[in-house]
Design a protein around this motif. Structure first.
Motif, PDB file in Angstrom:
ATOM      1  N   MET A   1       0.845  -1.180   0.000  1.00 53.62           N
ATOM      2  CA  MET A   1       0.000   0.000   0.000  1.00 53.62           C
ATOM      3  C   MET A   1       0.888   1.240   0.000  1.00 53.62           C
ATOM      4  SD  MET A   1      -2.617   1.295   3.028  1.00 53.62           S
ATOM      5  CE  MET A   1      -1.465   1.130   4.358  1.00 53.62           C
ATOM      6  N   LEU A   3       0.730   5.564   0.255  1.00 49.96           N
ATOM      7  CA  LEU A   3      -0.101   6.683   0.665  1.00 49.96           C
ATOM      8  C   LEU A   3       0.411   7.963   0.020  1.00 49.96           C
ATOM      9  CD1 LEU A   3      -0.534   6.087   4.504  1.00 49.96           C
ATOM     10  CD2 LEU A   3      -2.124   5.505   2.673  1.00 49.96           C
ATOM     11  N   THR A   4      -0.520   8.861  -0.267  1.00 51.39           N
ATOM     12  CA  THR A   4      -0.170  10.200  -0.712  1.00 51.39           C
ATOM     13  C   THR A   4      -0.411  11.148   0.452  1.00 51.39           C
ATOM     14  OG1 THR A   4      -0.765   9.703  -3.001  1.00 51.39           O
ATOM     15  CG2 THR A   4      -0.653  12.026  -2.388  1.00 51.39           C
ATOM     16  N   LYS A  77      -7.152  14.257  -3.331  1.00 51.32           N
ATOM     17  CA  LYS A  77      -6.548  13.021  -3.811  1.00 51.32           C
ATOM     18  C   LYS A  77      -5.577  12.416  -2.803  1.00 51.32           C
ATOM     19  CE  LYS A  77      -7.023  13.640  -8.756  1.00 51.32           C
ATOM     20  NZ  LYS A  77      -7.622  12.341  -9.054  1.00 51.32           N
ATOM     21  N   SER A  78      -5.286  13.142  -1.742  1.00 54.84           N
ATOM     22  CA  SER A  78      -4.355  12.668  -0.719  1.00 54.84           C
ATOM     23  C   SER A  78      -5.056  11.751   0.274  1.00 54.84           C
ATOM     24  CB  SER A  78      -3.746  13.853   0.029  1.00 54.84           C
ATOM     25  OG  SER A  78      -2.994  14.643  -0.854  1.00 54.84           O
ATOM     26  N   ASP A  79      -4.244  10.896   0.898  1.00 56.84           N
ATOM     27  CA  ASP A  79      -4.753   9.988   1.917  1.00 56.84           C
ATOM     28  C   ASP A  79      -4.669  10.592   3.308  1.00 56.84           C
ATOM     29  OD1 ASP A  79      -5.183   7.597   0.182  1.00 56.84           O
ATOM     30  OD2 ASP A  79      -3.021   7.848  -0.129  1.00 56.84           O
ATOM     31  N   VAL A  80      -3.714  11.466   3.519  1.00 62.87           N
ATOM     32  CA  VAL A  80      -3.502  12.095   4.817  1.00 62.87           C
ATOM     33  C   VAL A  80      -2.911  13.477   4.589  1.00 62.87           C
ATOM     34  CG1 VAL A  80      -1.209  11.067   5.147  1.00 62.87           C
ATOM     35  CG2 VAL A  80      -2.531  11.755   7.135  1.00 62.87           C
ATOM     36  N   LYS A 106     -10.380  14.414   5.621  1.00 61.95           N
ATOM     37  CA  LYS A 106      -9.043  13.841   5.466  1.00 61.95           C
ATOM     38  C   LYS A 106      -8.388  13.665   6.829  1.00 61.95           C
ATOM     39  CE  LYS A 106      -9.055  13.572   1.067  1.00 61.95           C
ATOM     40  NZ  LYS A 106      -8.857  12.307   0.376  1.00 61.95           N
TER      41      LYS A 106
END
Length: 146
Positions: A1, A3-4, A77-80, A106
């Motif tokens: 996985m 992450l962005t 579009k980011s994960d965190v 987010k």
């Protein structure tokens, strides 16, 4: 996985480079995005795209529209989101971006020194975690992968 991670905060110091280097050293599977770090490009993008504006207020409005577009797309579009409240510069954009992260749902890692506890208490309670250093923020990110 993978992450962005959106790195929100002032663009005048090297804190982003510190986070990127630490993440690389820990071999974390992350990609980083953030605001336009070229201050002149950020300030002038409105006129570059929309043409010369009649005054500084219109120039700022044009640039802000495009910078807000860029920020919203990259943040969504980011994960965190990691948001750093530094000591040296006014932090209005950081507050706006951290609040947007909360509004977008987010996960937010808020980085602020202890002396900012009181002025950021409400935002800290909305963040998923609040830390006092870049090092702690990277360790929080690392924990996700354990």
């Amino acid at each position: 996985m993978r992450l962005t991670v959106y790195l929100a905060g002032e663009i005048h110091t090297s804190w982003r480079d510190e986070i990127k280097q630490q993440a690389k050293d820990l071999q974390l599977p992350v990609d980083f995005v953030g605001p336009m770090e070229d201050h002149d490009r950020s300030d002038n993008i409105g006129e570059e795209i929309l043409g010369e504006q009649p005054d500084k207020i219109f120039k700022d409005a044009a640039a802000s529209s495009l910078n807000n577009l860029r920020t919203e797309i990259l943040m969504k579009k980011s994960d965190v989101v990691m948001a750093l409240f530094g000591e040296q510069y006014k932090q209005w954009n950081t507050a706006m971006d951290a609040s947007a992260a909360v509004a977008f749902g987010k996960p937010l890692i808020l980085i602020r020194q202890e002396n900012h506890h009181h002025p950021l208490k409400e935002l800290s309670r909305k963040a998923h975690v609040t830390v006092e250093s870049v090092d702690q923020a990277v360790l929080a990110l690392k924990y996700i992968f354990e």
